[in-house]
Write an enzyme that holds these catalytic residues in place. Structure first.
Site, PDB file in Angstrom:
ATOM      1  CD  GLU A  17      -2.436  -1.210   2.760  1.00  0.00           C
ATOM      2  OE1 GLU A  17      -2.865  -2.305   3.141  1.00  0.00           O
ATOM      3  OE2 GLU A  17      -2.561  -0.163   3.409  1.00  0.00           O
ATOM      4  CB  CYS A  42       2.594   6.995   3.710  1.00  0.00           C
ATOM      5  SG  CYS A  42       2.897   5.705   4.877  1.00  0.00           S
ATOM      6  CB  CYS A  79       6.121  -5.987   9.037  1.00  0.00           C
ATOM      7  SG  CYS A  79       7.422  -5.430  10.186  1.00  0.00           S
ATOM      8  CB  CYS A 120       4.221  -3.400  16.446  1.00  0.00           C
ATOM      9  SG  CYS A 120       5.960  -3.084  16.083  1.00  0.00           S
ATOM     10  CB  CYS A 147       1.282  -2.733  13.390  1.00  0.00           C
ATOM     11  SG  CYS A 147       1.702  -2.577  11.646  1.00  0.00           S
ATOM     12  CB  CYS A 199       0.968   0.873   7.661  1.00  0.00           C
ATOM     13  SG  CYS A 199       1.515   0.051   9.132  1.00  0.00           S
TER      14      CYS A 199
HETATM   15  N1  SAH Z   1       8.207  -0.410  10.463  1.00  0.00           N
HETATM   16  C1  SAH Z   1       8.450   0.974  10.541  1.00  0.00           C
HETATM   17  C2  SAH Z   1       7.784   1.758   9.455  1.00  0.00           C
HETATM   18  C3  SAH Z   1       6.381   1.356   9.091  1.00  0.00           C
HETATM   19  S1  SAH Z   1       5.141   1.507  10.346  1.00  0.00           S
HETATM   20  C4  SAH Z   1       8.050   1.518  11.881  1.00  0.00           C
HETATM   21  O1  SAH Z   1       7.345   0.831  12.606  1.00  0.00           O
HETATM   22  O2  SAH Z   1       8.470   2.614  12.196  1.00  0.00           O
HETATM   23  C5  SAH Z   1       4.883   3.238  10.264  1.00  0.00           C
HETATM   24  C6  SAH Z   1       4.048   3.854  11.374  1.00  0.00           C
HETATM   25  O3  SAH Z   1       2.686   3.393  11.362  1.00  0.00           O
HETATM   26  C7  SAH Z   1       4.643   3.522  12.732  1.00  0.00           C
HETATM   27  O4  SAH Z   1       5.053   4.699  13.401  1.00  0.00           O
HETATM   28  C8  SAH Z   1       3.473   2.871  13.409  1.00  0.00           C
HETATM   29  O5  SAH Z   1       3.443   3.212  14.707  1.00  0.00           O
HETATM   30  C9  SAH Z   1       2.239   3.379  12.682  1.00  0.00           C
HETATM   31  N2  SAH Z   1       1.096   2.498  12.934  1.00  0.00           N
HETATM   32  C10 SAH Z   1       1.017   1.172  12.779  1.00  0.00           C
HETATM   33  N3  SAH Z   1      -0.185   0.701  13.189  1.00  0.00           N
HETATM   34  C11 SAH Z   1      -0.890   1.784  13.624  1.00  0.00           C
HETATM   35  C12 SAH Z   1      -2.200   1.945  14.169  1.00  0.00           C
HETATM   36  N4  SAH Z   1      -3.020   0.913  14.367  1.00  0.00           N
HETATM   37  N5  SAH Z   1      -2.594   3.191  14.511  1.00  0.00           N
HETATM   38  C13 SAH Z   1      -1.764   4.254  14.322  1.00  0.00           C
HETATM   39  N6  SAH Z   1      -0.528   4.162  13.805  1.00  0.00           N
HETATM   40  C14 SAH Z   1      -0.080   2.944  13.465  1.00  0.00           C
HETATM   41 FE1  SF4 Z   2       6.335  -3.753  11.351  1.00  0.00          FE
HETATM   42 FE2  SF4 Z   2       4.032  -2.502  11.833  1.00  0.00          FE
HETATM   43 FE3  SF4 Z   2       5.845  -2.754  13.788  1.00  0.00          FE
HETATM   44 FE4  SF4 Z   2       6.328  -1.073  11.738  1.00  0.00          FE
HETATM   45  S1  SF4 Z   2       4.675  -0.872  13.262  1.00  0.00           S
HETATM   46  S2  SF4 Z   2       7.728  -2.586  12.635  1.00  0.00           S
HETATM   47  S3  SF4 Z   2       5.333  -2.215  10.057  1.00  0.00           S
HETATM   48  S4  SF4 Z   2       4.756  -4.453  12.781  1.00  0.00           S
END
Ligand code: SAH
Ligand code: SF4
Length: 360
Positions: free
Chosen positions: A100, A113, A120, A124, A127, A338
């Site tokens: 995306e 973005c 991934c 986390c 996410c 994301c």
């Molecule tokens: N893996 C890298 C870059 C991609 S994620 C990282 O984690 O930094 C990019 C951003 O999307 C991260 O800052 C993450 O916190 C945010 N993100 C992921 N899931 C989210 C959610 N459910 N609500 C708000 N932000 C989210």
């Molecule tokens: Fe991976 Fe999502 Fe964590 Fe970024 S926020 S490192 S994309 S699992």
């Protein structure tokens, strides 16, 4: 004409390397040297969807280029436009994977973005991409090509800023991200200023060192999300491998202005004590703090922090001398966080298959 210039294709090379490959090929075929620039600028600077559209070139050359330097595409499977002008793209890749991009307009600024991996591995808990697991790394073309496709669709949409905050962890795909940064930034590439390009990472230290070693002023965002090791471990498994202290030390060694990303999750990281600890870390690192409201689609079991608490958290940081910005949740109506569009598409497909009895 002769054998393929490079096995991976010109769009997978830095603009300088691509120009060299084209220049060699032009010379080998006894073509005028000025053709090299004419051809090379069609890769990124003034992109064409196919060589046939490069009408300044003779027809025979266009046909030869289709064979020698094919121009792959990302196929836009869905494009969703939010009421606030945010556009979300789901790109289907050649092997069936999907990633995306989200284009977010804001005044004169258009921030794109982009994704760096399909899925991934880092899991986390908040996410949607993390829940999908790791599928594969993207190639340089598949990363920078997300910007190229936007320009091909509408040159007026060319992003002014790019953030590696889509699917995946960019610093776990360094070789391809390294090339893609050159494509985005080089004047003979997409020409986007290094200060307008931000790499976001959970703190992959070897990757942070490689990014720091580049001479350009690329920006670094660190996804901190919690101010203490135990709170971080509860939401980010990577804390086991690259702990908070080591990440903060690597951030200091970066020696350029950095940003902390901090998703506010109800009860997990949003107390006054969390704000105070975060303020201390941000002051030490000289970091700006981006506070992100939790997007509910990413984590059905977690609760977003209520708006009043978000404001109080931000004020508490500011009162301690920290520059804090609350990011608006852009594109909420199109699931623009994301990994969510892909998850939603796959759920819809499963439902459709079930409804048609295909799996019964
Ligand atoms: N893996 C890298 C870059 C991609 S994620 C990282 O984690 O930094 C990019 C951003 O999307 C991260 O800052 C993450 O916190 C945010 N993100 C992921 N899931 C989210 C959610 N459910 N609500 C708000 N932000 C989210
Ligand atoms: Fe991976 Fe999502 Fe964590 Fe970024 S926020 S490192 S994309 S699992």
């Amino acid at each position: 004409m002769s054998q393929t210039a490079t096995p991976s294709g010109a769009l997978d090379l830095t603009p300088a390397a691509a120009r060299d490959a084209i220049g060699r090929w032009i010379a080998e075929h006894g073509l005028p040297r000025y053709r090299t620039d004419q051809v090379a600028r069609r890769l990124w600077e003034a992109p064409v969807a196919s060589w046939n559209d490069a009408t300044e070139l003779p027809a025979a050359l266009r046909v030869a280029l289709e064979h020698e330097f094919p121009l792959p595409r990302l196929r836009a499977e869905t494009v969703e436009v939010s009421q606030d002008g945010t556009q979300k793209f789901l790109w289907r890749l050649d092997d069936g994977e999907a990633v995306e991009s989200v284009l977010i307009p804001s005044g004169a600024r258009r921030t794109l973005c982009i994704s760096s991996q399909a899925g991934c591995a880092l899991g986390c808990v908040f996410c949607a991409t993390g829940r999908m697991g790791f599928r594969r790394n993207l190639t340089p073309f598949e990363i920078a090509g997300q910007v190229r496709e936007i320009i091909l669709r509408n040159p007026a949409d060319k992003p002014t800023n790019v953030v590696y905050m889509g699917m995946g962890e960019p610093l776990l795909n360094w070789p391809a991200v390294d090339v893609s940064l050159s494509i985005l930034n080089a004047p003979e590439g997409l020409g986007i200023g290094a200060r307008h390009i931000t790499v976001s990472t959970v703190g992959i230290i070897p990757g942070m060192e490689k990014l720091a070693a580049r001479p350009e002023q690329f920006r670094l965002a660190i996804s901190l999300h919690a101010p203490t090791p135990d709170r971080r471990l509860a939401i980010m498994p990577i804390q086991k491998k690259y702990g908070l202290d080591a990440v903060l030390a690597a951030a200091k060694a970066f020696r350029k202005r950095i940003t902390f990303e901090y998703v506010l999750i109800g009860g997990a990281n949003d107390t006054d004590a969390d704000a105070d600890q975060l303020a201390r870390l941000a002051r030490q690192a000289g970091a700006l703090v981006n506070l992100l409201p939790l997007h509910p689609g990413g984590a059905p079991d977690l609760h977003p922090t209520p708006p009043a608490r978000i404001r109080a958290f931000a004020d508490r940081l500011r009162n301690q001398g920290v520059e804090a910005v609350v990011r608006r949740s852009r594109g909420l109506d199109i699931n623009a966080a994301c990994g969510q569009l892909r998850v939603e598409m796959e759920a819809k497909r499963r439902q459709a298959r079930l409804a048609s009895g295909a799996e019964i």
